[in-house]
Motif scaffolding. Structure first.
Motif, mmCIF file in Angstrom:
data_model
loop_
_atom_site.group_PDB
_atom_site.id
_atom_site.type_symbol
_atom_site.label_atom_id
_atom_site.label_comp_id
_atom_site.label_asym_id
_atom_site.label_seq_id
_atom_site.Cartn_x
_atom_site.Cartn_y
_atom_site.Cartn_z
ATOM 1 N N PRO A 271 12.053 28.045 -45.408
ATOM 2 C CA PRO A 271 12.146 29.459 -45.028
ATOM 3 C C PRO A 271 10.911 29.906 -44.258
ATOM 4 C CG PRO A 271 11.622 29.248 -47.353
ATOM 5 C CD PRO A 271 11.926 27.871 -46.863
ATOM 6 N N ALA A 272 11.049 31.017 -43.565
ATOM 7 C CA ALA A 272 9.942 31.529 -42.750
ATOM 8 C C ALA A 272 8.729 31.891 -43.603
ATOM 9 C CB ALA A 272 10.404 32.754 -41.962
ATOM 10 N N SER A 273 8.952 32.187 -44.890
ATOM 11 C CA SER A 273 7.839 32.586 -45.760
ATOM 12 C C SER A 273 6.848 31.451 -45.980
ATOM 13 C CB SER A 273 8.380 33.063 -47.111
ATOM 14 O OG SER A 273 9.093 32.026 -47.761
ATOM 15 N N LEU A 274 7.249 30.219 -45.732
ATOM 16 C CA LEU A 274 6.359 29.084 -45.926
ATOM 17 C C LEU A 274 5.572 28.729 -44.672
ATOM 18 C CD1 LEU A 274 8.538 26.661 -48.095
ATOM 19 C CD2 LEU A 274 6.650 28.107 -48.824
ATOM 20 N N SER A 275 5.606 29.593 -43.689
ATOM 21 C CA SER A 275 4.906 29.315 -42.434
ATOM 22 C C SER A 275 3.425 29.668 -42.498
ATOM 23 C CB SER A 275 5.560 30.101 -41.284
ATOM 24 O OG SER A 275 5.494 31.498 -41.531
ATOM 25 N N SER A 276 2.976 30.211 -43.628
ATOM 26 C CA SER A 276 1.560 30.576 -43.772
ATOM 27 C C SER A 276 1.018 30.037 -45.081
ATOM 28 C CB SER A 276 1.393 32.103 -43.742
ATOM 29 O OG SER A 276 2.003 32.695 -44.887
ATOM 30 N N ALA A 277 -0.309 29.963 -45.174
ATOM 31 C CA ALA A 277 -0.943 29.494 -46.401
ATOM 32 C C ALA A 277 -0.644 30.439 -47.559
ATOM 33 C CB ALA A 277 -2.447 29.368 -46.191
ATOM 34 N N TRP B 218 2.270 31.668 -52.608
ATOM 35 C CA TRP B 218 3.255 32.483 -53.320
ATOM 36 C C TRP B 218 4.361 31.609 -53.903
ATOM 37 C CZ3 TRP B 218 4.939 36.361 -55.945
ATOM 38 C CH2 TRP B 218 6.291 36.682 -55.980
ATOM 39 N N ARG B 219 4.827 30.632 -53.136
ATOM 40 C CA ARG B 219 5.886 29.741 -53.618
ATOM 41 C C ARG B 219 5.416 28.922 -54.818
ATOM 42 N NH1 ARG B 219 8.979 27.327 -55.788
ATOM 43 N NH2 ARG B 219 10.793 26.143 -55.099
ATOM 44 N N LEU B 220 4.160 28.509 -54.818
ATOM 45 C CA LEU B 220 3.637 27.683 -55.895
ATOM 46 C C LEU B 220 3.258 28.498 -57.133
ATOM 47 C CD1 LEU B 220 1.320 25.306 -53.822
ATOM 48 C CD2 LEU B 220 3.555 24.759 -54.789
ATOM 49 N N GLN B 221 2.881 29.749 -56.929
ATOM 50 C CA GLN B 221 2.325 30.542 -58.035
ATOM 51 C C GLN B 221 3.306 31.553 -58.628
ATOM 52 O OE1 GLN B 221 -0.761 30.235 -59.276
ATOM 53 N NE2 GLN B 221 -2.107 29.390 -57.704
ATOM 54 N N ARG B 222 4.403 31.830 -57.951
ATOM 55 C CA ARG B 222 5.239 32.962 -58.358
ATOM 56 C C ARG B 222 5.870 32.771 -59.741
ATOM 57 N NH1 ARG B 222 10.235 32.097 -54.014
ATOM 58 N NH2 ARG B 222 11.088 30.184 -54.971
ATOM 59 N N GLY B 223 6.286 31.542 -60.055
ATOM 60 C CA GLY B 223 6.898 31.315 -61.363
ATOM 61 C C GLY B 223 5.932 31.590 -62.499
ATOM 62 N N MET B 224 4.702 31.110 -62.353
ATOM 63 C CA MET B 224 3.698 31.325 -63.391
ATOM 64 C C MET B 224 3.347 32.799 -63.507
ATOM 65 S SD MET B 224 0.027 29.419 -63.830
ATOM 66 C CE MET B 224 -0.606 30.032 -62.254
ATOM 67 N N LEU B 225 3.238 33.490 -62.380
ATOM 68 C CA LEU B 225 2.922 34.914 -62.412
ATOM 69 C C LEU B 225 4.017 35.705 -63.114
ATOM 70 C CD1 LEU B 225 1.222 37.350 -61.587
ATOM 71 C CD2 LEU B 225 2.366 37.308 -59.360
#
Length: 530
Positions: free
Chosen positions: A277-283, A288-295
């Motif tokens: 997805p376009a959301s993964l085009s930035s650091a 966010w993809r890696l941390q969202r579940g834990m948050l």
């Protein structure tokens, strides 16, 4: 099983620093709590008061369980610390097993070991032995320590072996979880979910009352620690339930490990989409993809925890009024305001420490990405090091504000409903919870300094957090000198809502945190990756 003892020696060598921290920490906290209980409840009248209060309040029952014997310090300790002690030793057992099984497979080290003269079951057997022996050592040391403090031998061993039983059960849980997934992180999440269900079953069963489903407590391994009834009859046969379940779980894990391929899990890995997805085009999007579940998990958990503590606020007033010694300690922990505000301030301080666990996990994700060689391909593109680190730091800093606000919201909603002022209490307690954010930022800064300058020591962030926990929660009870208490950033947080909010310490904590973050990022920019 060939090579089991050699792998056990290897595991002991690898954990020569981590394992003593667990053992000394759990035993030390238990014995320190026992000493503090003898001061807080030094007379029979005070013990009877806590027995009446704890036995009649559903919120206390949900948090700590029933108190079976309030006439002795050992009985009060078993009530006050039994569930939480079992919870901590269960976490230790799960992490140890996952670390020496699934994590070894995930990194490829187990495949290298397996190419030698090593049996298929040896790695699992070594990990189980390590966790089981550590749990047994903690239980025995707790028992001997309590006997040294003057408590009865039978009750001391009943409580200590109850802790051991919880460790053995979740050794088995961790062993089974390690066979289900390809990721150590997911394995820990599965085992942690089982631990959460066990705690919930115990809480519902204990709080149900005579007319409710009290049998739910019997379904929880954490509940068995209570049902041993240490210092109140010592039902030894209950310990057999823990042993039996541990044997069944370890046996199941031994069967499963022989039915799957090395590095594979029994649960199939879900394939991702063909196009990102376009959301993964930035650091930041990757972070966010890696941390969202834990948050999300921490936000929901602390919201519920805040609600549980908020439900106890009114009941604690009567208990503190009847115990001047306990009121004095609570005032040291939570300020000098009204009794309920003092209680709420001290509870928010504990929640602030809990939220620091989330922050350390968020920063450690940076090290995990680097150690597992996922950071290098990202940094080989146009992504700069500062941007990559900053994406995760955002979740370690702003994320903790979300987590603490959720805790304040939960406490405010429940306590506000009980006193008829939901709006006012929500505003007060959310603000009071957010006052701990700068102190948690300091913890994040320390973890980032270790990551940036001493990457192999990043996991030592947990040691700092344990020190802050001991200073914050046991320091006033142990009457430590003020300079020792001041080593913890949480000492400098205003004890709101029990005291006036002053901005000066919060500003200085923020400055210190920013300095740590700058040092950590600067160190990462200048060192090698790997």
């Amino acid at each position: 099983m060939t090579g089991t003892l050699a792998l056990l020696r290897l595991a002991l060598r690898r954990d020569r620093l981590l394992l003593p921290v667990w053992v000394i920490g759990l035993v030390g906290i238990t014995l320190s709590t026992a000493s503090a209980m003898s001061e807080l409840y030094g007379t029979q009248a005070l013990r009877q008061q806590i027995g009446v209060t704890a036995g009649s309040n559903p919120a206390f029952l949900a948090m700590l369980g029933p108190i079976y014997d309030y006439t002795t310090i050992g009985g009060i300790l078993a009530w006050r610390w039994g569930v939480f002690g079992a919870l901590l030793i269960a976490l230790m057992a799960m992490f140890l097993v996952t670390r020496h099984t699934r994590a070894e497979e995930e990194t490829g080290r187990l495949e290298l070991i397996g190419s030698t003269v090593t049996g298929r079951h040896a790695p699992l057997a070594a990990a189980v032995l390590l966790s089981a022996l550590a749990s047994l050592l903690i239980g025995v040391l707790v028992a001997l320590g309590l006997i040294g403090l003057g408590e009865g031998a039978a009750g001391s061993f009943a409580l200590g072996l109850g802790f051991t039983g919880a460790g053995w059960v979740f050794t088995g849980v961790g062993a089974v979880a390690a066979q289900l997934t390809e990721s150590a992180r997911t394995g820990n999440a599965i085992a942690g979910g089982v631990l959460g269900v066990a705690y919930l079953l115990r809480a519902v069963g204990d709080a149900a009352g005579d007319s409710g489903p009290q049998w739910l407590t019997w379904l929880s391994p954490l509940g068995w620690v209570e049902l041993v009834k240490a210092f109140a009859g010592d039902r030894w046969w209950v310990l057999g339930l823990s042993v039996l379940l541990a044997v069944v779980l370890v046996g199941a894990a031994a069967v499963l490990v022989a039915r799957r391929d090395l590095t594979a899990g029994l649960l199939p890995t879900r394939l991702g989409p063909a196009r990102a997805p376009a959301s993964l085009s930035s650091a930041f999007g990757l972070a966010w993809r890696l941390q969202r579940g834990m948050l999300l998990g921490w936000t929901l958990s602390l919201f519920v925890l805040g609600g549980v503590y908020g439900a106890v606020a009114r009941a604690v007033e009567d208990m503190l009024k009847a115990n001047p010694a306990l009121e004095k300690v609570m005032s040291q922990l939570g300020g000098t305001g009204g009794i309920v505000d003092v209680y709420l301030a001290s509870i928010l301080g504990i929640i602030g420490l809990f939220s620091a666990i989330y922050v350390v996990q968020a920063v450690l994700r940076l090290r995990a990405e680097e150690a597992d060689f996922r950071a290098e391909p990202v940094l080989a593109t146009s992504v700069r090091r500062v941007s990559w680190v900053a994406g995760h730091v955002v979740f370690a800093t702003l994320g903790v504000a979300v987590v603490l606000a959720a805790a304040g919201l939960g406490a405010g909603l429940v306590h506000g409903a009980r006193v008829g002022d939901v709006g006012g209490q929500v505003a007060r307690l959310v603000g009071s919870a957010l006052a701990h954010v700068p102190a948690v930022w300091v913890v994040a800064g320390i973890a980032l300094v270790l990551f940036g300058l001493f990457p192999k020591l990043t996991s030592m962030s947990w040691a700092f957090l344990v020190v802050f926990l001991v200073l914050g929660q046991l320091g006033p009870l142990l009457e430590l000198d003020q300079w020792a208490l001041d080593l913890s950033p949480f000492t400098h947080v205003p004890k709101v809502p029990g005291a006036d909010l002053t901005a000066t310490p919060l500003v200085w904590l923020t400055v210190v945190a920013l300095a740590f973050v700058a040092v950590g990022i600067g160190g990462f920019r200048r060192r090698d990756i790997g």
